[in-house]
Design a protein around this motif. Sequence first.
Motif, PDB file in Angstrom:
ATOM      1  N   GLU A 162       0.909  -0.907  -0.130  1.00 38.40           N
ATOM      2  CA  GLU A 162      -0.177   0.261  -0.333  1.00 38.40           C
ATOM      3  C   GLU A 162       1.104   1.094   0.070  1.00 38.40           C
ATOM      4  O   GLU A 162       0.993   2.038  -0.802  1.00 38.40           O
ATOM      5  CB  GLU A 162      -1.350   0.024   1.454  1.00 38.40           C
ATOM      6  CG  GLU A 162      -1.840   1.417   1.450  1.00 38.40           C
ATOM      7  CD  GLU A 162      -2.652   1.369   2.151  1.00 38.40           C
ATOM      8  OE1 GLU A 162      -3.613   2.222   3.053  1.00 38.40           O
ATOM      9  OE2 GLU A 162      -2.928   0.214   3.318  1.00 38.40           O
ATOM     10  N   SER A 163       2.211   1.000   1.203  1.00 42.92           N
ATOM     11  CA  SER A 163       3.423   2.341   1.084  1.00 42.92           C
ATOM     12  C   SER A 163       3.768   2.248  -0.516  1.00 42.92           C
ATOM     13  O   SER A 163       3.971   3.566  -1.033  1.00 42.92           O
ATOM     14  CB  SER A 163       4.096   2.641   1.982  1.00 42.92           C
ATOM     15  OG  SER A 163       3.131   1.967   3.360  1.00 42.92           O
ATOM     16  N   VAL A 221       2.765   1.501  -3.561  1.00 46.84           N
ATOM     17  CA  VAL A 221       1.366   2.179  -3.979  1.00 46.84           C
ATOM     18  C   VAL A 221       1.079   3.916  -4.059  1.00 46.84           C
ATOM     19  O   VAL A 221       1.414   4.388  -5.065  1.00 46.84           O
ATOM     20  CB  VAL A 221      -0.050   1.846  -4.612  1.00 46.84           C
ATOM     21  CG1 VAL A 221      -0.789   2.449  -5.370  1.00 46.84           C
ATOM     22  CG2 VAL A 221       0.272   0.177  -4.981  1.00 46.84           C
ATOM     23  N   LEU A 222       0.684   4.402  -2.881  1.00 43.59           N
ATOM     24  CA  LEU A 222       1.023   5.336  -2.767  1.00 43.59           C
ATOM     25  C   LEU A 222       2.403   6.732  -3.037  1.00 43.59           C
ATOM     26  O   LEU A 222       2.074   7.465  -3.844  1.00 43.59           O
ATOM     27  CB  LEU A 222       0.623   5.940  -1.403  1.00 43.59           C
ATOM     28  CG  LEU A 222      -0.564   5.568  -0.681  1.00 43.59           C
ATOM     29  CD1 LEU A 222      -0.589   4.990   0.273  1.00 43.59           C
ATOM     30  CD2 LEU A 222      -1.771   6.096  -1.747  1.00 43.59           C
ATOM     31  N   VAL A 223       3.289   6.029  -2.803  1.00 47.50           N
ATOM     32  CA  VAL A 223       4.332   7.338  -3.395  1.00 47.50           C
ATOM     33  C   VAL A 223       5.373   6.500  -4.316  1.00 47.50           C
ATOM     34  O   VAL A 223       4.756   8.160  -5.131  1.00 47.50           O
ATOM     35  CB  VAL A 223       5.654   6.411  -1.964  1.00 47.50           C
ATOM     36  CG1 VAL A 223       6.996   6.834  -2.390  1.00 47.50           C
ATOM     37  CG2 VAL A 223       5.537   6.401  -0.330  1.00 47.50           C
ATOM     38  N   ALA A 268       3.275   6.204  -6.710  1.00 47.04           N
ATOM     39  CA  ALA A 268       1.987   6.660  -7.592  1.00 47.04           C
ATOM     40  C   ALA A 268       2.865   8.279  -8.295  1.00 47.04           C
ATOM     41  O   ALA A 268       2.722   8.878  -9.003  1.00 47.04           O
ATOM     42  CB  ALA A 268       0.878   6.536  -7.467  1.00 47.04           C
ATOM     43  N   ALA A 269       2.939   9.478  -6.764  1.00 49.75           N
ATOM     44  CA  ALA A 269       2.940  10.018  -6.850  1.00 49.75           C
ATOM     45  C   ALA A 269       4.019  10.606  -7.390  1.00 49.75           C
ATOM     46  O   ALA A 269       4.716  11.802  -8.676  1.00 49.75           O
ATOM     47  CB  ALA A 269       2.754  10.635  -5.023  1.00 49.75           C
ATOM     48  N   THR A 301      -0.101  -0.186 -10.507  1.00 51.89           N
ATOM     49  CA  THR A 301      -0.356  -0.332  -8.883  1.00 51.89           C
ATOM     50  C   THR A 301      -0.891  -2.252  -8.757  1.00 51.89           C
ATOM     51  O   THR A 301      -0.475  -2.733  -8.539  1.00 51.89           O
ATOM     52  CB  THR A 301      -1.715   0.344  -8.850  1.00 51.89           C
ATOM     53  OG1 THR A 301      -1.032   1.282  -8.835  1.00 51.89           O
ATOM     54  CG2 THR A 301      -2.680   0.138  -8.422  1.00 51.89           C
TER      55      THR A 301
END
Length: 226
Positions: free
Chosen positions: A81-82, A84-86, A88-89, A202
């Motif tokens: 999850e981390s 994907v968030l990082v 993606a940005a 993702t």
Amino acid sequence: MIRPTRVDDAYNRLRAAILHGRHRPGSRLLLTALCVEYEISSGVLREVLPRLLGEGLVVAEPQRGFRVVEVSAEDLRALTESRVLVEAAALRQAINCGDLQWESALVAAHHTLTGQSLRAEDGSLRREWFVAHSDFHRALLAGSPNHRLQEIADRLRDATEIYRYWSESIGDDHDRDIAGEHASILEATLARDAERAVALLTSHYERTRDILLRVQNEAGIAEQAG
């Protein structure tokens, strides 16, 4: 060219040994044995271990010393999850800001990856593939102007890599085309299609997570049956 110090050299070697499975998840790191194995002094080792601790690759236990971080399903889910968030940005920034030099380096990294086989002739996973794989994912984000995001992504990537030692079956999902996934991510990135690139990245990470969780669950069932 700046030569690495003795501490840097020891750090790089011990870090690689942890990531490549020579020191298994959860295993204790015996300081005297490490000094002998890596031919370093206890003073050098005392400088190396806090760096690995800061990266989350080892943990300190009061009165017991250090051990390699353990793996768990909960932690793998959190790591994915981390990431994907990082990432993606960072990938969105790279697509918006990356220049021709970034594109060229990314294509070169992908070319290197496609030239590596995942498995050796004996069926074992090849370290060279994982190095090229990490380099490709690092190159994807290199166009981002935010070096902090890239550093966080590097740490999360390293923390995730240790999970491949849960199982030798990461490449055994016969319905999966890993090379095709990488090619699609590259194509969308070079086309500057941020939405598609992020969606593909993702899916790439989540599928790997699901495979590892499935294998770990099957191994747990097998242990109980045994």
